[in-house]
Design a protein around this motif. Sequence first.
Motif, PDB file in Angstrom:
ATOM      1  N   THR A 115       0.792  -1.228   0.000  1.00 38.23           N
ATOM      2  CA  THR A 115       0.000   0.000   0.000  1.00 38.23           C
ATOM      3  C   THR A 115       0.824   1.278   0.000  1.00 38.23           C
ATOM      4  OG1 THR A 115      -0.084   0.029   2.415  1.00 38.23           O
ATOM      5  CG2 THR A 115      -1.823  -1.187   1.259  1.00 38.23           C
ATOM      6  N   GLY A 116       2.143   1.175   0.203  1.00 44.10           N
ATOM      7  CA  GLY A 116       2.960   2.367   0.324  1.00 44.10           C
ATOM      8  C   GLY A 116       3.032   2.900   1.739  1.00 44.10           C
ATOM      9  N   THR A 117       2.497   2.153   2.708  1.00 40.32           N
ATOM     10  CA  THR A 117       2.586   2.557   4.114  1.00 40.32           C
ATOM     11  C   THR A 117       4.052   2.650   4.512  1.00 40.32           C
ATOM     12  OG1 THR A 117       0.521   1.427   4.615  1.00 40.32           O
ATOM     13  CG2 THR A 117       1.947   1.984   6.480  1.00 40.32           C
ATOM     14  N   ALA A 118       4.439   3.753   5.136  1.00 34.83           N
ATOM     15  CA  ALA A 118       5.823   3.930   5.579  1.00 34.83           C
ATOM     16  C   ALA A 118       6.164   2.896   6.641  1.00 34.83           C
ATOM     17  CB  ALA A 118       6.028   5.336   6.118  1.00 34.83           C
ATOM     18  N   VAL A 162       5.172 -10.488  -0.322  1.00 31.52           N
ATOM     19  CA  VAL A 162       4.438  -9.266   0.036  1.00 31.52           C
ATOM     20  C   VAL A 162       3.159  -9.167  -0.784  1.00 31.52           C
ATOM     21  CG1 VAL A 162       4.518  -6.741   0.115  1.00 31.52           C
ATOM     22  CG2 VAL A 162       6.554  -8.064   0.713  1.00 31.52           C
ATOM     23  N   ALA A 163       3.277  -9.404  -2.078  1.00 31.87           N
ATOM     24  CA  ALA A 163       2.103  -9.304  -2.959  1.00 31.87           C
ATOM     25  C   ALA A 163       1.004 -10.262  -2.532  1.00 31.87           C
ATOM     26  CB  ALA A 163       2.522  -9.586  -4.402  1.00 31.87           C
ATOM     27  N   SER A 164       1.382 -11.445  -2.034  1.00 32.15           N
ATOM     28  CA  SER A 164       0.386 -12.446  -1.626  1.00 32.15           C
ATOM     29  C   SER A 164      -0.219 -12.155  -0.267  1.00 32.15           C
ATOM     30  CB  SER A 164       1.035 -13.827  -1.601  1.00 32.15           C
ATOM     31  OG  SER A 164       1.965 -13.927  -0.519  1.00 32.15           O
ATOM     32  N   GLY A 165       0.375 -11.233   0.489  1.00 33.52           N
ATOM     33  CA  GLY A 165      -0.122 -10.938   1.829  1.00 33.52           C
ATOM     34  C   GLY A 165       0.549 -11.752   2.916  1.00 33.52           C
ATOM     35  N   GLU A 166       1.469 -12.654   2.537  1.00 30.43           N
ATOM     36  CA  GLU A 166       2.175 -13.457   3.544  1.00 30.43           C
ATOM     37  C   GLU A 166       3.025 -12.570   4.443  1.00 30.43           C
ATOM     38  OE1 GLU A 166       5.515 -17.030   3.797  1.00 30.43           O
ATOM     39  OE2 GLU A 166       4.628 -16.492   1.867  1.00 30.43           O
ATOM     40  N   LEU A 167       3.622 -11.523   3.858  1.00 30.53           N
ATOM     41  CA  LEU A 167       4.390 -10.530   4.610  1.00 30.53           C
ATOM     42  C   LEU A 167       3.803  -9.152   4.350  1.00 30.53           C
ATOM     43  CD1 LEU A 167       8.038 -11.689   3.770  1.00 30.53           C
ATOM     44  CD2 LEU A 167       6.843 -12.027   5.944  1.00 30.53           C
ATOM     45  N   ASP A 168       3.954  -8.257   5.326  1.00 35.91           N
ATOM     46  CA  ASP A 168       3.489  -6.887   5.135  1.00 35.91           C
ATOM     47  C   ASP A 168       4.536  -6.025   4.444  1.00 35.91           C
ATOM     48  OD1 ASP A 168       0.856  -6.971   6.514  1.00 35.91           O
ATOM     49  OD2 ASP A 168       2.105  -7.563   8.215  1.00 35.91           O
ATOM     50  N   ALA A 169       5.804  -6.397   4.574  1.00 39.31           N
ATOM     51  CA  ALA A 169       6.873  -5.609   3.957  1.00 39.31           C
ATOM     52  C   ALA A 169       8.119  -6.476   3.830  1.00 39.31           C
ATOM     53  CB  ALA A 169       7.187  -4.373   4.800  1.00 39.31           C
ATOM     54  N   VAL A 170       8.987  -6.105   2.918  1.00 39.60           N
ATOM     55  CA  VAL A 170      10.340  -6.659   2.867  1.00 39.60           C
ATOM     56  C   VAL A 170      11.315  -5.497   2.719  1.00 39.60           C
ATOM     57  CG1 VAL A 170       9.771  -8.930   1.919  1.00 39.60           C
ATOM     58  CG2 VAL A 170      10.235  -7.031   0.360  1.00 39.60           C
ATOM     59  N   ILE A 171      12.524  -5.705   3.226  1.00 39.12           N
ATOM     60  CA  ILE A 171      13.593  -4.722   3.071  1.00 39.12           C
ATOM     61  C   ILE A 171      14.556  -5.241   2.013  1.00 39.12           C
ATOM     62  CG2 ILE A 171      15.342  -3.333   4.223  1.00 39.12           C
ATOM     63  CD1 ILE A 171      12.563  -2.949   5.376  1.00 39.12           C
ATOM     64  N   ASP A 187       2.727  -3.753  -8.833  1.00 39.16           N
ATOM     65  CA  ASP A 187       1.814  -2.876  -8.094  1.00 39.16           C
ATOM     66  C   ASP A 187       2.295  -2.563  -6.677  1.00 39.16           C
ATOM     67  OD1 ASP A 187       0.039  -2.742 -10.234  1.00 39.16           O
ATOM     68  OD2 ASP A 187      -1.047  -4.543  -9.586  1.00 39.16           O
ATOM     69  N   LEU A 188       3.414  -3.120  -6.288  1.00 41.03           N
ATOM     70  CA  LEU A 188       3.940  -2.859  -4.949  1.00 41.03           C
ATOM     71  C   LEU A 188       4.551  -1.465  -4.883  1.00 41.03           C
ATOM     72  CD1 LEU A 188       5.633  -6.315  -4.220  1.00 41.03           C
ATOM     73  CD2 LEU A 188       3.353  -5.532  -3.536  1.00 41.03           C
ATOM     74  N   ARG A 189       4.766  -0.973  -3.668  1.00 38.08           N
ATOM     75  CA  ARG A 189       5.292   0.371  -3.464  1.00 38.08           C
ATOM     76  C   ARG A 189       6.561   0.297  -2.623  1.00 38.08           C
ATOM     77  NH1 ARG A 189       2.534   0.701  -7.003  1.00 38.08           N
ATOM     78  NH2 ARG A 189       0.610   1.881  -7.350  1.00 38.08           N
ATOM     79  N   ALA A 190       7.549   1.139  -2.965  1.00 43.44           N
ATOM     80  CA  ALA A 190       8.834   1.135  -2.269  1.00 43.44           C
ATOM     81  C   ALA A 190       9.076   2.472  -1.581  1.00 43.44           C
ATOM     82  CB  ALA A 190       9.965   0.841  -3.246  1.00 43.44           C
ATOM     83  N   GLU A 191       9.464   2.423  -0.307  1.00 41.75           N
ATOM     84  CA  GLU A 191       9.853   3.601   0.454  1.00 41.75           C
ATOM     85  C   GLU A 191      11.376   3.612   0.572  1.00 41.75           C
ATOM     86  OE1 GLU A 191       9.774   5.282   5.080  1.00 41.75           O
ATOM     87  OE2 GLU A 191       9.033   3.263   4.595  1.00 41.75           O
TER      88      GLU A 191
END
Length: 342
Positions: A115-118, A162-171, A187-191
């Motif tokens: 979602t692009g959440t920080a 991340v795309a599947s929802g298994e993880l909320d984020a990866v670094i 469609d993923l977002r990177a901070e």
Amino acid sequence: MSTSTRSGAPIRLGTRRSALARAQSGHVAAVLREAAGREVELVSIVSEGDTNRASLSEIGGRGVFATSLREAMLRGECDLLVHSLKDLPTARPDGLVIAAIPPRADARDVAVTRTGTALHALPPGATVGTGSPRRIAQTRIRSPHSRAVDIRGNVDSRLARVASGELDAVILAAAGLSRLDGDPLGDLRAESLGLAEWPTAPGQGALAVETREDAPDELRAALAVLDDLDTRIAVTAERAVLAGLDAGCQAPMAAHAVVEGDDLRIRAVVYAPGDGWRIGLDVTQTLGEGYIRQNGSGNDADAADGADPIFAARELGFSVARRLLERGAADLLPHDHPDDHD
């Protein structure tokens, strides 16, 4: 002399089989073709890091992404290697030399979400995937209510979790994403995580082109065209911090340096594994007016003259490591295999 080292024969570039490794090697091969006026072919080599599924925190300090490739080159199966410099142990093996360090790409990490959440705004209990002790420690500081999940695998497999929802984020490393073909994020977002508060691993974003010390002069001259002096100075300082701390590539530490005119600035931090404690230094040293570009050394040789910027960068890195140890950094670091370090 092997067939491939004769003038006009294809130059064999050894690479891991992953998409990122082949992309990185492909970029170097394209520049080398132009510089050498010869074809460059990729030779796939399997490393321990590709087959050993243990956590990188357990195996990452033993050069698992480099050893098999180096052995293949010493056996004559290829003429040069391209490494991600952050994965390369600081000790130089006998008979090999880092002949070129091309200009560094983006040295930052990125946090990838749906979602692009920080990263700092992730909800309590959110899962953040990374196998790096440094990134785990930094995530605990930036997002203390999230939960780090130790993961392995190539970039695509990490993004898929991340795309599947298994993880909320990866670094991930920004440079790795930028070197892959196409749009790996979809469609993923990177901070982007700023280097001031989130410094990265020594050498991150840089590549090392390694060959044999007895490689033909023609090959060494072509590789020298790829070398970027500012990048070599910066990563020399960063890797000297790592070597001076006597800690492996997977230690919970960060070091990032940058050349600004005739000054070299380095920020280094050692992190406690669990409680958010850290010890850091930010140091700037003048390397000598005009020396950086007039007298820079484009090889691994130690210089006895303190005016040489590579020598000065290495000494600055060692000095930063000593100061970190004096402040208690040794209590935060695991000790790795002694053969992996200078």
